[in-house]
Design an enzyme around this catalytic site. Sequence first.
Site, PDB file in Angstrom:
ATOM      1  N   LYS A  39      36.506  48.649  44.761  1.00  8.07           N
ATOM      2  CA  LYS A  39      35.998  47.277  44.908  1.00  8.07           C
ATOM      3  C   LYS A  39      34.606  47.422  45.509  1.00  8.07           C
ATOM      4  O   LYS A  39      34.277  46.827  46.558  1.00  8.07           O
ATOM      5  CB  LYS A  39      36.968  46.499  45.822  1.00  8.07           C
ATOM      6  N   ASP A  55      40.737  44.560  40.807  1.00  8.52           N
ATOM      7  CA  ASP A  55      41.367  43.328  40.304  1.00  8.52           C
ATOM      8  C   ASP A  55      41.323  43.280  38.774  1.00  8.52           C
ATOM      9  O   ASP A  55      42.314  42.909  38.125  1.00  8.52           O
ATOM     10  CB  ASP A  55      40.741  42.067  40.924  1.00  8.52           C
ATOM     11  N   TYR A 112      45.427  52.628  55.839  1.00 10.83           N
ATOM     12  CA  TYR A 112      46.643  53.248  56.358  1.00 10.83           C
ATOM     13  C   TYR A 112      46.361  54.174  57.532  1.00 10.83           C
ATOM     14  O   TYR A 112      47.245  54.893  57.975  1.00 10.83           O
ATOM     15  CB  TYR A 112      47.356  54.024  55.244  1.00 10.83           C
ATOM     16  N   ASP A 160      48.695  52.234  46.409  1.00 10.09           N
ATOM     17  CA  ASP A 160      50.039  51.778  46.766  1.00 10.09           C
ATOM     18  C   ASP A 160      50.430  50.566  45.915  1.00 10.09           C
ATOM     19  O   ASP A 160      51.504  50.512  45.302  1.00 10.09           O
ATOM     20  CB  ASP A 160      50.047  51.409  48.256  1.00 10.09           C
ATOM     21  N   ASP A 174      53.144  50.306  42.254  1.00 11.65           N
ATOM     22  CA  ASP A 174      54.317  49.438  42.048  1.00 11.65           C
ATOM     23  C   ASP A 174      54.132  48.588  40.789  1.00 11.65           C
ATOM     24  O   ASP A 174      55.072  48.376  40.022  1.00 11.65           O
ATOM     25  CB  ASP A 174      54.543  48.530  43.258  1.00 11.65           C
TER      26      ASP A 174
END
Length: 336
Positions: free
Chosen positions: A171, A204, A124, A228, A232
């Site tokens: 990750k 993941d 970002y 982010d 959700d």
Amino acid sequence: MTHTITLIPGDGIGPEVTRAVVKVIEATGLDVQWESYTAGAAAVAEHGTTLPTALLDSVRRTKVALKGPIGTPVGEGFTSVNVGLRKALDLFANLRPVWNLPSIKSRYEGVDLVIVRENTEDLYSGLEHVVVPGVIESLKIITSHASTRIARFAFEYARRHGRKRVTAIHKANIMKLGDGMFLDSVRAVARNYPDIECDDRIVDALCMHLVMKPEQFDVLVLPNLYGDIVSDLCAGLVGGLGVVPAANLGEGGIGVFEAVHGSAPDIAGLDVANPLALLLSGVLMLRHIDEDARADAVMHAVDAVLAEGRVRTADLGGSSTTTEFADAICAALGRA
Ligand code: NAI
């Protein structure tokens, strides 16, 4: 005491849901003065910018803002005002508590986790360029400063709120340097908090575990992009974007409180949006300004209205308007 709070109604459904929340907050009897500012596309005509300096000065002065969603054009046009606001005020921590509200049906029970998302860097940072036609480079920035700062925030939050475990999400098996440094920073900070367990998950695998057994998680600390996406996902675990609050927090007690959802242009102006997510953000805001009794009162009113089940917006299976929902909460506050 009079509280001065910056109000950013935003656009799309923003003005409708903020109006509803302001009504409820005022119905708690809070002595409040609002300093209201437009931002985003609507601010350009008046101020020549999407993020007026007067707005930023107001938040720096009041230290607290209630913010509606602000739309960002996809793939072109101005950069995100939401990201710009977080950067300009160095709101480095995005806090998203996710829990099952009694009476809101969802696939899961016993979810009670907190997402702590780093808010200032990662992909970002907005550093993208064309290397040669057909090849774009988007830079993922991870610094030890920001990683350490967000880790410290997560552990401090855990300690203050009686949480038992902080899980670092990464990750680092693939991005060994960037995500590796994020993970190392969290582990280094964890050594100063022996009372709080620290573990980690690859992002993941986390997503799979979240949809299989979300009740096993406590506090999650994540770099910006994973934060982010995962927030959700977590909203979906407890009933969707209409029921999850958020706070953007910076140094010196500065806080901007907003819902997780966006400006929902598809339903803007129809008085059908659910103001509950922003209202729950308002509850976080009341706690932030040490108005816990009023925050508790709003929560009781919310629980009562939802339990009764008569007044609900369409996203929760009802047919009530935004205004009717706000009025029902105000009435429940009056009965308390
Ligand atoms: P969105 O969250 O606005 O909408 C997704 C879906 O959820 C839509 O069908 C919408 O009607 C529904 N929805 C969202 N909030 C709702 C509510 N309170 N009550 C009932 N239904 C609701 O996401 P979308 O469509 O991806 O983004 C729309 C705009 O919002 C974009 O310009 C985006 O950049 C902006 N946005 C702004 C944010 C912020 O201000 N913090 C956060 C996310 C998106």
